[in-house]
Write a protein that holds these residues in place. Structure first.
Motif, PDB file in Angstrom:
ATOM      1  N   SER A   9       0.848  -1.197   0.000  1.00 17.15           N
ATOM      2  CA  SER A   9       0.000   0.000   0.000  1.00 17.15           C
ATOM      3  C   SER A   9       0.877   1.238   0.000  1.00 17.15           C
ATOM      4  O   SER A   9       2.065   1.182   0.351  1.00 17.15           O
ATOM      5  CB  SER A   9      -0.917   0.020   1.224  1.00 17.15           C
ATOM      6  OG  SER A   9      -0.157   0.208   2.412  1.00 17.15           O
ATOM      7  N   SER A  10       0.266   2.348  -0.369  1.00 15.09           N
ATOM      8  CA  SER A  10       1.000   3.616  -0.393  1.00 15.09           C
ATOM      9  C   SER A  10       1.473   4.000   1.000  1.00 15.09           C
ATOM     10  O   SER A  10       2.604   4.468   1.179  1.00 15.09           O
ATOM     11  CB  SER A  10       0.104   4.715  -0.975  1.00 15.09           C
ATOM     12  OG  SER A  10       0.753   5.967  -0.932  1.00 15.09           O
ATOM     13  N   GLN A  11       0.615   3.786   2.017  1.00 15.64           N
ATOM     14  CA  GLN A  11       0.976   4.151   3.383  1.00 15.64           C
ATOM     15  C   GLN A  11       2.139   3.314   3.899  1.00 15.64           C
ATOM     16  O   GLN A  11       3.064   3.826   4.531  1.00 15.64           O
ATOM     17  CB  GLN A  11      -0.236   3.976   4.302  1.00 15.64           C
ATOM     18  CG  GLN A  11       0.009   4.463   5.732  1.00 15.64           C
ATOM     19  CD  GLN A  11       0.381   5.932   5.783  1.00 15.64           C
ATOM     20  OE1 GLN A  11      -0.302   6.787   5.234  1.00 15.64           O
ATOM     21  NE2 GLN A  11       1.509   6.244   6.433  1.00 15.64           N
ATOM     22  N   LEU A  16       7.867   2.766   5.349  1.00 16.38           N
ATOM     23  CA  LEU A  16       9.173   2.112   5.185  1.00 16.38           C
ATOM     24  C   LEU A  16      10.257   3.124   4.825  1.00 16.38           C
ATOM     25  O   LEU A  16      11.390   3.043   5.324  1.00 16.38           O
ATOM     26  CB  LEU A  16       9.081   1.030   4.108  1.00 16.38           C
ATOM     27  CG  LEU A  16       8.310  -0.238   4.502  1.00 16.38           C
ATOM     28  CD1 LEU A  16       8.070  -1.122   3.281  1.00 16.38           C
ATOM     29  CD2 LEU A  16       9.072  -1.020   5.568  1.00 16.38           C
ATOM     30  N   LEU A  17       9.907   4.080   3.951  1.00 19.66           N
ATOM     31  CA  LEU A  17      10.872   5.132   3.605  1.00 19.66           C
ATOM     32  C   LEU A  17      11.264   5.929   4.843  1.00 19.66           C
ATOM     33  O   LEU A  17      12.441   6.252   5.056  1.00 19.66           O
ATOM     34  CB  LEU A  17      10.284   6.069   2.558  1.00 19.66           C
ATOM     35  CG  LEU A  17      10.258   5.615   1.102  1.00 19.66           C
ATOM     36  CD1 LEU A  17       9.769   6.752   0.212  1.00 19.66           C
ATOM     37  CD2 LEU A  17      11.632   5.149   0.635  1.00 19.66           C
ATOM     38  N   SER A  18      10.270   6.248   5.665  1.00 19.42           N
ATOM     39  CA  SER A  18      10.534   7.008   6.882  1.00 19.42           C
ATOM     40  C   SER A  18      11.396   6.206   7.851  1.00 19.42           C
ATOM     41  O   SER A  18      12.316   6.740   8.484  1.00 19.42           O
ATOM     42  CB  SER A  18       9.206   7.386   7.541  1.00 19.42           C
ATOM     43  OG  SER A  18       9.420   8.057   8.766  1.00 19.42           O
ATOM     44  N   LYS A  19      11.122   4.902   7.957  1.00 15.50           N
ATOM     45  CA  LYS A  19      11.862   4.037   8.867  1.00 15.50           C
ATOM     46  C   LYS A  19      13.334   3.924   8.473  1.00 15.50           C
ATOM     47  O   LYS A  19      14.219   3.846   9.314  1.00 15.50           O
ATOM     48  CB  LYS A  19      11.217   2.649   8.888  1.00 15.50           C
ATOM     49  CG  LYS A  19      11.891   1.658   9.825  1.00 15.50           C
ATOM     50  CD  LYS A  19      11.187   0.315   9.769  1.00 15.50           C
ATOM     51  CE  LYS A  19      11.873  -0.711  10.665  1.00 15.50           C
ATOM     52  NZ  LYS A  19      11.216  -2.041  10.592  1.00 15.50           N
ATOM     53  N   ALA A  20      13.606   3.923   7.152  1.00 13.09           N
ATOM     54  CA  ALA A  20      14.984   3.784   6.662  1.00 13.09           C
ATOM     55  C   ALA A  20      15.843   4.982   7.023  1.00 13.09           C
ATOM     56  O   ALA A  20      17.066   4.868   7.139  1.00 13.09           O
ATOM     57  CB  ALA A  20      14.989   3.565   5.156  1.00 13.09           C
ATOM     58  N   THR A  54      21.137  -1.343   4.104  1.00 11.65           N
ATOM     59  CA  THR A  54      20.320  -0.847   2.995  1.00 11.65           C
ATOM     60  C   THR A  54      18.955  -1.532   3.016  1.00 11.65           C
ATOM     61  O   THR A  54      18.880  -2.745   3.196  1.00 11.65           O
ATOM     62  CB  THR A  54      21.005  -1.112   1.646  1.00 11.65           C
ATOM     63  OG1 THR A  54      22.249  -0.408   1.608  1.00 11.65           O
ATOM     64  CG2 THR A  54      20.134  -0.643   0.483  1.00 11.65           C
ATOM     65  N   MET A  55      17.891  -0.754   2.868  1.00 11.29           N
ATOM     66  CA  MET A  55      16.530  -1.290   2.821  1.00 11.29           C
ATOM     67  C   MET A  55      16.151  -1.568   1.366  1.00 11.29           C
ATOM     68  O   MET A  55      16.296  -0.699   0.498  1.00 11.29           O
ATOM     69  CB  MET A  55      15.545  -0.286   3.414  1.00 11.29           C
ATOM     70  CG  MET A  55      14.088  -0.670   3.248  1.00 11.29           C
ATOM     71  SD  MET A  55      13.544  -1.883   4.467  1.00 11.29           S
ATOM     72  CE  MET A  55      13.371  -0.836   5.915  1.00 11.29           C
ATOM     73  N   PHE A  79      13.841   0.725 -10.858  1.00  9.40           N
ATOM     74  CA  PHE A  79      14.383   0.843  -9.511  1.00  9.40           C
ATOM     75  C   PHE A  79      14.577   2.320  -9.165  1.00  9.40           C
ATOM     76  O   PHE A  79      15.136   3.082  -9.952  1.00  9.40           O
ATOM     77  CB  PHE A  79      15.725   0.117  -9.383  1.00  9.40           C
ATOM     78  CG  PHE A  79      15.626  -1.362  -9.631  1.00  9.40           C
ATOM     79  CD1 PHE A  79      15.433  -2.234  -8.571  1.00  9.40           C
ATOM     80  CD2 PHE A  79      15.709  -1.869 -10.920  1.00  9.40           C
ATOM     81  CE1 PHE A  79      15.323  -3.594  -8.796  1.00  9.40           C
ATOM     82  CE2 PHE A  79      15.599  -3.226 -11.150  1.00  9.40           C
ATOM     83  CZ  PHE A  79      15.404  -4.103 -10.088  1.00  9.40           C
ATOM     84  N   LEU A  80      14.087   2.705  -7.979  1.00  9.16           N
ATOM     85  CA  LEU A  80      14.309   4.047  -7.459  1.00  9.16           C
ATOM     86  C   LEU A  80      15.159   3.947  -6.198  1.00  9.16           C
ATOM     87  O   LEU A  80      15.012   2.993  -5.414  1.00  9.16           O
ATOM     88  CB  LEU A  80      12.990   4.749  -7.144  1.00  9.16           C
ATOM     89  CG  LEU A  80      12.034   4.981  -8.313  1.00  9.16           C
ATOM     90  CD1 LEU A  80      10.831   5.793  -7.838  1.00  9.16           C
ATOM     91  CD2 LEU A  80      12.722   5.682  -9.473  1.00  9.16           C
ATOM     92  N   PHE A  81      16.028   4.945  -5.999  1.00  5.46           N
ATOM     93  CA  PHE A  81      16.941   4.957  -4.854  1.00  5.46           C
ATOM     94  C   PHE A  81      16.617   6.182  -4.002  1.00  5.46           C
ATOM     95  O   PHE A  81      16.522   7.304  -4.523  1.00  5.46           O
ATOM     96  CB  PHE A  81      18.391   5.005  -5.330  1.00  5.46           C
ATOM     97  CG  PHE A  81      18.761   3.849  -6.240  1.00  5.46           C
ATOM     98  CD1 PHE A  81      19.419   2.742  -5.726  1.00  5.46           C
ATOM     99  CD2 PHE A  81      18.449   3.865  -7.592  1.00  5.46           C
ATOM    100  CE1 PHE A  81      19.759   1.675  -6.547  1.00  5.46           C
ATOM    101  CE2 PHE A  81      18.778   2.808  -8.426  1.00  5.46           C
ATOM    102  CZ  PHE A  81      19.436   1.702  -7.894  1.00  5.46           C
ATOM    103  N   PHE A  82      16.444   5.962  -2.692  1.00  2.47           N
ATOM    104  CA  PHE A  82      16.041   7.029  -1.777  1.00  2.47           C
ATOM    105  C   PHE A  82      17.026   7.149  -0.618  1.00  2.47           C
ATOM    106  O   PHE A  82      17.629   6.163  -0.184  1.00  2.47           O
ATOM    107  CB  PHE A  82      14.657   6.739  -1.185  1.00  2.47           C
ATOM    108  CG  PHE A  82      13.522   6.785  -2.171  1.00  2.47           C
ATOM    109  CD1 PHE A  82      12.737   7.922  -2.306  1.00  2.47           C
ATOM    110  CD2 PHE A  82      13.215   5.678  -2.948  1.00  2.47           C
ATOM    111  CE1 PHE A  82      11.692   7.959  -3.208  1.00  2.47           C
ATOM    112  CE2 PHE A  82      12.167   5.699  -3.850  1.00  2.47           C
ATOM    113  CZ  PHE A  82      11.401   6.849  -3.978  1.00  2.47           C
ATOM    114  N   LYS A  83      17.147   8.392  -0.126  1.00  3.10           N
ATOM    115  CA  LYS A  83      17.834   8.663   1.142  1.00  3.10           C
ATOM    116  C   LYS A  83      17.080   9.773   1.846  1.00  3.10           C
ATOM    117  O   LYS A  83      16.748  10.789   1.220  1.00  3.10           O
ATOM    118  CB  LYS A  83      19.280   9.113   0.907  1.00  3.10           C
ATOM    119  CG  LYS A  83      20.256   7.985   0.621  1.00  3.10           C
ATOM    120  CD  LYS A  83      21.653   8.548   0.485  1.00  3.10           C
ATOM    121  CE  LYS A  83      22.618   7.487  -0.026  1.00  3.10           C
ATOM    122  NZ  LYS A  83      23.935   8.072  -0.315  1.00  3.10           N
ATOM    123  N   GLY A  84      16.818   9.572   3.124  1.00  2.00           N
ATOM    124  CA  GLY A  84      16.087  10.590   3.866  1.00  2.00           C
ATOM    125  C   GLY A  84      14.734  10.892   3.264  1.00  2.00           C
ATOM    126  O   GLY A  84      14.247  12.021   3.363  1.00  2.00           O
ATOM    127  N   GLY A  85      14.124   9.900   2.614  1.00  4.77           N
ATOM    128  CA  GLY A  85      12.805  10.082   2.005  1.00  4.77           C
ATOM    129  C   GLY A  85      12.816  10.771   0.661  1.00  4.77           C
ATOM    130  O   GLY A  85      11.770  10.962   0.044  1.00  4.77           O
TER     131      GLY A  85
END
Length: 345
Positions: A9-11, A16-20, A54-55, A79-85
């Motif tokens: 889900s979007s939420q 998960l992004l926030s948790k990382a 890495t998540m 594939f998308l790569f994120f840091k700090g959301g």
């Protein structure tokens, strides 16, 4: 923290992004009908074992269309790569070696076991070669890329793979001299290109030609998923499939909204496919004849379509401005020092 999870889900994705936090997060936008996505999930599983900080997130692109649209996902795998959301990088397509390189590079800068800016431990060359040849079911070590081969042999083998609908990933040996030299010894095969299937050496161009001529190439190398297979797989995903603009929760055109109301009022169980997630999927289903235009062939054609305000600079007005941008080593000769060379030219 868990290093390989699936968001449904979007939420959950946002949580998960926030948790990382500050650590690298890799998100795989996938589809159940695409075998190359399954292959890349195997690669992600191996990377998750090696990159504990890495998540890695798997996300069904069609099941969470609001996320896919937000990040302009038009094909899978992406594939998308994120840091700090925040999104910091992107990789389109099933390119296992490039995914591995991006994860290694970006995870170091995010601060791993050795802290920010720490250099990763030097990997044994043979271990690295084993990982590369097993990065995908069919790996092609070539000069250049499938889009831009940099030798005739590489160009021929790519053409053979495309003609026979072979699913493969590639590694540009010109980008890494250590791999280029080491793989010759590792495989006891002195030339390139080299083809590996399930980690085993098949051979070079001559071998691939022989397999193609004998009809054995398709039995040796994995086949790429065809559009017909994708259509059949999607159509048969549920007893009743509705192809529409949007999804059950949010229709994106009047016709889709009307048919949703009819389906919901009838009590029929059904699933939906958002045709706007992958626009090229629309035309074959509707049996529309169409052509495509690669906007990267002429970059200037991109801006008017996207309604971007832009300016241009004609680099031929001052030829010296070309070389620094292209990172070309060059020297100059002042023709005004000796006027005679001007007349000779």
């Amino acid at each position: 923290m868990a290093t390989l999870v699936e968001a449904t889900s979007s939420q959950q994705f946002e949580d998960l992004l926030s948790k990382a936090g500050k650590f690298l997060t890799v998100v795989h936008f996938q589809a159940a009908w695409a075998p190359q996505c399954s292959q890349m999930n195997d690669v992600m599983g191996e990377l998750a074992k090696e990159n504990k900080h890495t998540m890695f997130i798997k996300l069904e692109a069609e099941a969470v269309p609001e996320v896919s649209e937000k990040y302009e996902i038009t094909s899978v795998p992406t594939f998308l790569f994120f840091k700090g959301g925040q999104k910091i990088d992107r990789l389109d397509g099933a390119h296992a070696p490039e995914l591995t390189n991006k994860v290694q590079r970006l995870s170091v800068s995010s601060g791993g076991l050795g802290g920010p800016g720490a250099e990763p431990p030097k990997e044994d060359l043979n271990e690295r070669l084993k990982r590369l040849i097993n990065a995908a079911p069919c790996m092609l070590f070539m000069k250049g890329s499938p889009q831009e081969p940099r030798c005739g042999f590489s160009r021929q083998i790519v053409a053979l793979f495309k003609d026979h609908a072979i699913q493969f990933s590639s590694f540009d040996i010109l980008s890494d001299e250590e791999v280029r030299g080491g793989l010759k010894t590792f495989s006891n095969w002195p030339t390139y290109p080299q083809v590996y299937v399930n980690g085993e050496l098949v051979g070079g161009l001559d071998i691939v030609k022989e397999l193609a001529e004998s009809g054995e190439l398709e039995n040796t190398c994995p086949k790429a998923v065809t559009l017909e297979h994708r259509l059949k797989s999607t159509i048969n995903r549920s007893p009743v499939m509705l192809f529409m603009k949007g999804n059950k929760e949010q229709a994106k055109c009047g016709f889709s909204l009307q048919i949703l109301e009819i389906m919901n009022s009838s009590g029929v169980e059904y699933s939906t496919f958002d045709m706007m997630v992958n626009i090229l999927f629309v035309f074959p289903v509707c049996r529309v004849e169409y052509s495509t235009f690669d906007m990267m062939v002429n970059i200037l054609s991109v801006f008017p379509v996207c309604r971007v305000e832009y300016s241009t600079f004609d680099m031929m007005v001052n030829i010296l401005s070309v070389f620094p941008v292209c990172r070309v080593e060059y020297s100059t000769f002042d023709m005004m020092v000796n006027i005679l060379p001007v007349f000779i030219i």
